[in-house]
Scaffold this motif. Structure first.
Motif, PDB file in Angstrom:
ATOM      1  N   HIS A 290       8.322  31.022 -35.801  1.00 12.50           N
ATOM      2  CA  HIS A 290       8.891  32.227 -36.400  1.00 12.50           C
ATOM      3  C   HIS A 290       8.147  33.475 -35.923  1.00 12.50           C
ATOM      4  O   HIS A 290       8.770  34.514 -35.660  1.00 12.50           O
ATOM      5  CB  HIS A 290       8.818  32.126 -37.920  1.00 12.50           C
ATOM      6  CG  HIS A 290       9.282  33.358 -38.624  1.00 12.50           C
ATOM      7  ND1 HIS A 290      10.602  33.742 -38.675  1.00 12.50           N
ATOM      8  CD2 HIS A 290       8.589  34.317 -39.304  1.00 12.50           C
ATOM      9  CE1 HIS A 290      10.717  34.872 -39.352  1.00 12.50           C
ATOM     10  NE2 HIS A 290       9.515  35.244 -39.742  1.00 12.50           N
ATOM     11  N   LYS A 438       8.588  38.451 -45.624  1.00 19.44           N
ATOM     12  CA  LYS A 438       9.700  39.302 -46.026  1.00 19.44           C
ATOM     13  C   LYS A 438       9.209  40.301 -47.073  1.00 19.44           C
ATOM     14  O   LYS A 438       8.548  39.944 -48.030  1.00 19.44           O
ATOM     15  CB  LYS A 438      10.837  38.456 -46.602  1.00 19.44           C
ATOM     16  CG  LYS A 438      11.582  37.629 -45.572  1.00 19.44           C
ATOM     17  CD  LYS A 438      12.754  36.907 -46.216  1.00 19.44           C
ATOM     18  CE  LYS A 438      13.514  36.082 -45.190  1.00 19.44           C
ATOM     19  NZ  LYS A 438      12.704  34.975 -44.662  1.00 19.44           N
ATOM     20  N   PHE A 473      12.548  29.021 -52.324  1.00 17.10           N
ATOM     21  CA  PHE A 473      13.042  29.677 -51.122  1.00 17.10           C
ATOM     22  C   PHE A 473      14.172  28.842 -50.525  1.00 17.10           C
ATOM     23  O   PHE A 473      14.305  27.658 -50.834  1.00 17.10           O
ATOM     24  CB  PHE A 473      11.922  29.820 -50.069  1.00 17.10           C
ATOM     25  CG  PHE A 473      10.789  30.712 -50.492  1.00 17.10           C
ATOM     26  CD1 PHE A 473      10.871  32.081 -50.319  1.00 17.10           C
ATOM     27  CD2 PHE A 473       9.641  30.183 -51.057  1.00 17.10           C
ATOM     28  CE1 PHE A 473       9.821  32.909 -50.706  1.00 17.10           C
ATOM     29  CE2 PHE A 473       8.595  30.991 -51.453  1.00 17.10           C
ATOM     30  CZ  PHE A 473       8.683  32.372 -51.274  1.00 17.10           C
ATOM     31  N   ALA A 474      14.964  29.462 -49.671  1.00 14.91           N
ATOM     32  CA  ALA A 474      15.989  28.714 -48.948  1.00 14.91           C
ATOM     33  C   ALA A 474      15.313  27.652 -48.074  1.00 14.91           C
ATOM     34  O   ALA A 474      14.161  27.804 -47.646  1.00 14.91           O
ATOM     35  CB  ALA A 474      16.817  29.663 -48.080  1.00 14.91           C
ATOM     36  N   LYS A 475      16.050  26.588 -47.801  1.00 10.43           N
ATOM     37  CA  LYS A 475      15.484  25.436 -47.102  1.00 10.43           C
ATOM     38  C   LYS A 475      14.840  25.817 -45.774  1.00 10.43           C
ATOM     39  O   LYS A 475      13.747  25.349 -45.445  1.00 10.43           O
ATOM     40  CB  LYS A 475      16.577  24.390 -46.878  1.00 10.43           C
ATOM     41  CG  LYS A 475      16.088  23.132 -46.186  1.00 10.43           C
ATOM     42  CD  LYS A 475      17.216  22.127 -46.015  1.00 10.43           C
ATOM     43  CE  LYS A 475      16.715  20.880 -45.292  1.00 10.43           C
ATOM     44  NZ  LYS A 475      17.818  19.902 -45.094  1.00 10.43           N
ATOM     45  N   ASP A 476      15.485  26.659 -44.990  1.00  7.49           N
ATOM     46  CA  ASP A 476      14.997  27.005 -43.660  1.00  7.49           C
ATOM     47  C   ASP A 476      14.231  28.316 -43.622  1.00  7.49           C
ATOM     48  O   ASP A 476      13.907  28.815 -42.544  1.00  7.49           O
ATOM     49  CB  ASP A 476      16.169  27.068 -42.673  1.00  7.49           C
ATOM     50  CG  ASP A 476      16.852  25.724 -42.508  1.00  7.49           C
ATOM     51  OD1 ASP A 476      16.135  24.703 -42.570  1.00  7.49           O
ATOM     52  OD2 ASP A 476      18.087  25.702 -42.328  1.00  7.49           O
ATOM     53  N   ASP A 477      13.945  28.887 -44.772  1.00  6.28           N
ATOM     54  CA  ASP A 477      13.196  30.146 -44.823  1.00  6.28           C
ATOM     55  C   ASP A 477      11.750  29.877 -44.405  1.00  6.28           C
ATOM     56  O   ASP A 477      11.048  29.081 -45.033  1.00  6.28           O
ATOM     57  CB  ASP A 477      13.230  30.704 -46.246  1.00  6.28           C
ATOM     58  CG  ASP A 477      12.662  32.113 -46.336  1.00  6.28           C
ATOM     59  OD1 ASP A 477      11.871  32.499 -45.449  1.00  6.28           O
ATOM     60  OD2 ASP A 477      13.001  32.827 -47.303  1.00  6.28           O
ATOM     61  N   PRO A 478      11.266  30.519 -43.335  1.00 11.83           N
ATOM     62  CA  PRO A 478       9.879  30.271 -42.912  1.00 11.83           C
ATOM     63  C   PRO A 478       8.851  30.623 -43.979  1.00 11.83           C
ATOM     64  O   PRO A 478       7.753  30.066 -43.993  1.00 11.83           O
ATOM     65  CB  PRO A 478       9.725  31.158 -41.666  1.00 11.83           C
ATOM     66  CG  PRO A 478      10.848  32.132 -41.721  1.00 11.83           C
ATOM     67  CD  PRO A 478      11.960  31.462 -42.442  1.00 11.83           C
ATOM     68  N   ASP A 479       9.190  31.538 -44.891  1.00  8.11           N
ATOM     69  CA  ASP A 479       8.253  31.865 -45.967  1.00  8.11           C
ATOM     70  C   ASP A 479       7.989  30.653 -46.869  1.00  8.11           C
ATOM     71  O   ASP A 479       6.934  30.575 -47.512  1.00  8.11           O
ATOM     72  CB  ASP A 479       8.785  33.029 -46.807  1.00  8.11           C
ATOM     73  CG  ASP A 479       8.637  34.374 -46.106  1.00  8.11           C
ATOM     74  OD1 ASP A 479       8.139  34.386 -44.964  1.00  8.11           O
ATOM     75  OD2 ASP A 479       9.049  35.399 -46.678  1.00  8.11           O
ATOM     76  N   ARG A 480       8.938  29.734 -46.934  1.00 14.20           N
ATOM     77  CA  ARG A 480       8.714  28.510 -47.716  1.00 14.20           C
ATOM     78  C   ARG A 480       7.559  27.712 -47.116  1.00 14.20           C
ATOM     79  O   ARG A 480       6.697  27.207 -47.850  1.00 14.20           O
ATOM     80  CB  ARG A 480       9.986  27.657 -47.753  1.00 14.20           C
ATOM     81  CG  ARG A 480       9.839  26.361 -48.555  1.00 14.20           C
ATOM     82  CD  ARG A 480      11.185  25.695 -48.766  1.00 14.20           C
ATOM     83  NE  ARG A 480      11.699  25.093 -47.558  1.00 14.20           N
ATOM     84  CZ  ARG A 480      11.439  23.835 -47.170  1.00 14.20           C
ATOM     85  NH1 ARG A 480      10.651  23.068 -47.908  1.00 14.20           N
ATOM     86  NH2 ARG A 480      11.953  23.352 -46.070  1.00 14.20           N
ATOM     87  N   TYR A 744       9.026  37.194 -52.521  1.00 16.48           N
ATOM     88  CA  TYR A 744       7.936  36.445 -53.152  1.00 16.48           C
ATOM     89  C   TYR A 744       7.254  37.262 -54.240  1.00 16.48           C
ATOM     90  O   TYR A 744       6.882  36.733 -55.300  1.00 16.48           O
ATOM     91  CB  TYR A 744       6.947  35.962 -52.088  1.00 16.48           C
ATOM     92  CG  TYR A 744       5.669  36.755 -51.937  1.00 16.48           C
ATOM     93  CD1 TYR A 744       4.572  36.523 -52.772  1.00 16.48           C
ATOM     94  CD2 TYR A 744       5.522  37.714 -50.938  1.00 16.48           C
ATOM     95  CE1 TYR A 744       3.387  37.233 -52.623  1.00 16.48           C
ATOM     96  CE2 TYR A 744       4.353  38.414 -50.771  1.00 16.48           C
ATOM     97  CZ  TYR A 744       3.279  38.173 -51.621  1.00 16.48           C
ATOM     98  OH  TYR A 744       2.112  38.882 -51.474  1.00 16.48           O
TER      99      TYR A 744
END
Length: 826
Positions: A290, A438, A473-480, A744
């Motif tokens: 990312h 984000k 977080f969404a599944k593919d969100d790098p913040d996860r 977040y």
């Protein structure tokens, strides 16, 4: 039926009757006499007696029943009215006050003496106002003082300490005055020494220093008193100067920069964790991808719309372009790159076929080589109409808008080193990538992002691992992946720091050790460690964080629980809290601070009695400046009833000028004030703005820097750094606006109970209020003149909340000149 004798009182019993034969004879004889209409005295008497007895029995029977019933009812009513006992039996409640119900022993005679002494010792301009005397003489366990800009609170605080120490005999060792920064602490120490000296009490610098503290310098000795932590160091204080006294290297709580000594510890922990923890290692890959990935561009962007027309033509020459670029990179010794497999994978971009140069298995990402800026911009392919650099720019724009695969675009030969660092399994110097969460305005080294996010969470009084576990977080969100990696790293870092010799701990961890969630740790402290917190006076209270509030409440609760035994043989008894602040100057929400604890002071610090003081006099600015600043900030929630008035020597009323951004016009106005002998503050929002304006005002900068520090009249600072300062003329460069949304921070804000119930974005809402407070702080630095240069509406973008939106057109305290040409402004 008549009542049984046993049911009636004796006096109501039936009268005795004649024997049966005599009653019959009497009735027969009486009947004859009746027909003859004659009377027989004896019979009449017997009849009379018989009738009386019959009537008596019936009357008694009826009267007793009615009277008995009425008596019972009356009795019940009497019992019900008189029995006030509660039918609910409960145990006693909990006394949750942080203070005993006591009052400061102030008599009318003592107050009169103090006022007379102050009148004799201090000059006329330093004499307290009625509201300031109310603050100084507050006798309740808790006191909140709403002190607006320029309210003269410092002198009042010093006189409060003088009252407690000199007049009431409270030991200085029972008091702590808290300031937020080293600069404000230094100024307050000097003022305390000066005033005490006037009363014949010579305070050494060390004595004054022991009273005037930052929160950090007060918590460190508490933790060091614990077994095994006598030489503990604070992570925030680690530096090349660590061998010096802690007081000299004490950190600024709002300074987030990581120095080399701290980075060594961060990197060492990262290397050890990356080597031993497969899950952590797995999480770093999507973060690297990312961080390195080509940033997307909206398809309706003008550059995209312009270059879409040549998509098909660019695709036809793409293979030749790839050959040319690989030749350049190979010639520079920058290609191939270790860890990247050379591969001409094809992509469909807007319906046409393009190529990449390689593939990174570790990141599952494709690589495209760009045109190094060090090469000649004139390089072109044979028979090509565009240069190689221009062809690369077209391809990059199309890839940013239409590529749906993970793609890393390497712009320069030097940038390849960043990729190599990110791919290095050793990771001895950290991950070597920048990351952007984000909601943040810019990217930063990944480990710096870890420190910043963890600090924000902890400032809100939350545990990092627990908070991360509650995030979504969404599944593919790098913040996860970022936050899962953070939870692993932060726990490892705390263990790593404690394993050092001497051990190291973050300040947030120290406060958590003595917060409301761990009251048992207070049992490890002796009375001497707690006594300095007995009488707390806190300045800038609007900037406290939930973490600090938890520590304060836990400390005050422990002091009260220890009772008189803690104060035997001392003048200072029990405890008190006096907080000074201005909710309109709360501007550190991005660090986890909140004005909530000052605005809701009575609820947050429960006390038997509280004094509220409003310091409404402004001894700095004239009324136009005050009114302009207050007009901007009133749209934000605040303490009701606030309105400052200009006091002291009258000043000429000059409206706050709001102008279009024009650096040359600003420079000319600034130099005019400087040459007239005015002190000048140049406040900016971005460091890039400072560099731009310095080019325009270089003569003033050079002239001022040649003067001794005490004679300099020009200061250039950020809005945030200007608190507590003032100048004759203030120049504000840039609007105050809320630019981003932080998913977040919104989540952890809700976890901490901040913001309004039901608000899906409580942090963002708080920041929209904070930009108004930031403008208030900037404007109220001005004594006589304030100039506010803001960007045009088009430059700022639509739908972005801005403080300048609150500037009215019809008020005397503002002069909105944004519609005036730059030439006219000059």
């Amino acid at each position: 039926m008549p009542q049984h004798k046993s049911d009636q009182p004796d006096e109501l019993a039936p009268i005795t009757q004649l024997p049966l034969l005599k009653r019959l004879a009497a009735r027969l004889f009486g009947s004859g006499l009746t027909r003859l209409r004659a009377q027989h005295a004896a019979s009449w008497l017997h009849g009379q007696a018989d009738g009386f007895r019959s009537g008596h029995s019936a009357g008694v029977d009826y009267g007793y029943k009615e009277g008995h019933a009425e008596g019972l009812e009356d009795g019940r009513q009497v019992l019900h009215i008189n029995d006030t006992r509660s039918r609910e039996l409960r145990g006693p409640g909990v006394d949750d006050d942080l203070f005993d119900d006591w009052r400061l022993p102030l008599t009318a005679e003592l107050k009169k003496q103090v006022k007379a002494d102050v009148a004799a010792m201090l000059p006329a301009h330093a004499q307290p106002s009625a509201a300031q005397w109310k603050m100084i003489f507050s006798d309740t366990p808790s006191t909140s003082v709403v002190a607006g800009a320029g309210a003269g609170k410092s002198t009042s605080l010093v006189l409060r300490i003088l009252l407690l120490s000199h007049y009431l005999g409270f030991e200085l060792s029972s008091m702590t005055v808290v300031t937020f920064t080293r600069e404000s602490r230094k100024d307050f120490i000097a003022k305390l020494q000066e005033v005490f000296g006037l009363w014949g009490q010579a305070l050494s610098f060390k004595q004054a220093q022991d009273v005037v503290r930052t929160f950090h310098s007060r918590i460190l000795p508490m933790v060091r008193s614990l077994p095994g932590y006598a030489k503990l160091e604070a992570f925030e204080n680690l530096s090349a100067r660590s061998a010096q006294a802690d007081e000299e290297v004490e950190s600024n709580p709002f300074d987030l920069r990581i120095n080399d000594t701290q980075r060594q510890q961060l990197n060492a922990c990262y290397h050890a964790l990356y080597t031993r923890d497969e899950r952590f290692k797995t999480l770093i890959s999507p973060l690297c991808r990312h961080a390195l990935q080509l940033r997307a561009l909206e398809r309706d962007h003008p550059d995209v719309q312009k270059r879409m027309a040549v998509t098909e033509l660019a695709a036809k020459r793409d293979e030749e372009l790839c050959d040319t670029l690989e030749d350049l990179w190979f010639g520079a010794g920058a290609w191939p790159i270790q860890g990247i497999e050379p591969s001409r994978e094809t992509f469909q971009i807007n319906g046409s076929t393009f190529h990449c140069h390689g593939y990174i298995p570790q990141l599952d990402a494709w690589v495209v080589l760009g045109f190094d800026p060090g090469e000649s911009p004139q390089i072109s392919r044979p028979n090509a109409k565009l240069t190689v650099r221009a062809e690369c720019a077209v391809k990059k724009t199309l890839f940013r808008a239409f590529c749906d695969k993970p793609l890393i675009w390497i712009d320069s030969y030097s940038a390849s080193k960043r990729v190599l660092s990110a791919l290095a399994d050793e990771a001895s110097a950290g991950p070597g990538i920048d990351y952007k969460l984000k909601g943040e305005l810019s990217s930063a080294p990944l480990l710096d992002c870890f420190v910043s996010a963890a600090s924000f969470i902890e400032n809100l009084g939350l545990d990092v691992a627990t908070a991360v576990g509650d995030m979504r977080f969404a599944k593919d969100d790098p913040d996860r992946f970022f936050f899962e990696a953070l939870s692993l790293y932060w726990r490892a870092l705390e263990d790593h720091l404690l394993a050092q010799t001497p051990p190291v701990m973050t300040y947030n961890r120290m406060f958590a050790l003595f917060g409301e969630n761990s009251p048992e740790n207070f049992k490890l402290l002796n009375h001497e460690q707690l006594r300095p917190l007995s009488h707390l006076m806190i300045d800038e209270f609007q900037d406290v964080s939930p973490q600090i509030v938890s520590w304060l409440r836990a400390s005050l609760r422990e002091i009260r629980s220890r009772g008189p035994a803690m104060h035997i043989g001392r003048g200072a008894q029990r405890s008190s809290l006096l907080c000074v602040g201005d909710d309109w100057q709360s501007i550190y929400g991005w660090r986890g601070s909140s004005p909530k604890y000052f605005m809701d002071f009575n609820k947050e610090f429960v006390s038997p009695a509280t004094t509220r003081v409003m310091l409404s006099d402004n001894f700095r600015s004239h009324q136009h400046i005050i009114d302009a600043a207050e007009h901007i900030v009133r749209a934000a929630p605040g303490i009701p009833g606030k309105r400052a008035k200009a006091s002291g020597e009258p000043k000429t009323l000059v409206p706050v000028a709001v102008l279009n951004r024009d650096d040359q016009a600003l420079a000319a106005q600034l130099m005019e004030h400087y040459n007239a002998g005015n002190s000048v503050l140049m406040l900016y929002r971005k460091s890039s703005d400072k560099l731009l304006i310095e080019k325009e005002i270089q003569p003033v900068v050079n002239a001022d820097s040649r003067l001794p520090p005490e004679a300099r009249r020009l200061k250039q600072l950020t809005y945030h750094s200007s608190k507590g300062l003032q100048a004759d003329a203030v120049f504000l460069l840039g609007d105050c606006q809320h630019l981003t949304s932080s998913p977040y921070k919104n989540q952890v804000y809700r976890m901490a109970g901040l913001g309004k119930a039901g608000d899906p974005e409580p942090y963002d809402s708080a920041q929209k209020d904070e930009v108004l407070r930031l403008a208030y702080v900037g404007i109220t630095r001005a004594i006589k003149h304030c100039y506010w240069y803001v960007e045009s509406q088009d430059a700022q973008g639509p739908n972005i909340p801005k403080a300048s939106d609150r500037v009215p057109k019809d008020k005397a305290f503002f002069e909105d000149m944004r519609g005036v040409t730059a030439q006219t402004q000059r």
